[in-house]
Design a protein around this motif. Structure first.
Motif: not given
Length: 169
Positions: A10-11, A13-16, A21-22, A27-28
């Protein structure tokens, strides 16, 4: 490669959420670089003297996931997947490996890492890094593993081009 079904980070969001997500995006990316290839193609090595292969990268990242999540936050003595000692290079030898073996181990370690991260109360949760002999935070571990994926996904680009026959074309 067939298609790009990765979910981009996402552009906002929270740090976590961003770290999670990254990590999942990278992994993907590794999985996508291996899509549609036979075991033999996955074992195809880079130029000598390197023995690096896509399957070796998958095996190596299983070791990275285990070393940085399981060994730091749950079991400091958990054995490595492909080495009797702490030898990350042993995973690169995929000469007798198969997709099922390598991806089975990698998938299991990724799920274990996700479970450990989800149950942690915060990114400041401390774990003990036995190789360094010191405590590290979950934040540091997630950033470190993210950087490992970024570096190795660059190698995966090169290796996939070699398998597809597009290097130097």
């Amino acid at each position: 490669m067939t298609s790009d079904n990765r979910i981009g980070p996402p552009s906002f969001g929270s740090e976590r959420d961003m770290l999670r997500a990254f990590l999942d995006y990278h992994r993907a990316t590794l999985a996508m670089k291996c899509e549609g290839l036979t075991d033999e193609e996955l074992r195809q090595q880079s130029m000598p003297p390197s023995t690096l292969s896509l399957l070796g990268l998958v095996r190596h990242m299983a070791e990275v996931e285990r070393a940085w999540f399981r060994r730091v936050f749950e079991d400091h003595d958990a054995p490595m997947v492909w080495s009797d000692k702490i030898d990350f290079q042993a995973a690169y030898d995929a000469s007798a490996s198969t997709r099922d073996e390598a991806f089975g181990a990698w998938d299991a370690e990724v799920e274990n890492s996700r479970r450990i991260e989800r149950k942690a109360e915060s990114l400041d949760q401390a774990g003990y890094q036995p190789r360094w002999g010191e405590e590290v935070s979950l934040r540091m571990v997630m950033v470190h593993v993210l950087l490992e994926y970024g570096r190795h996904n660059g190698h995966a680009d090169f290796l996939r081009e070699g398998v597809d026959g597009t290097v130097g074309a």
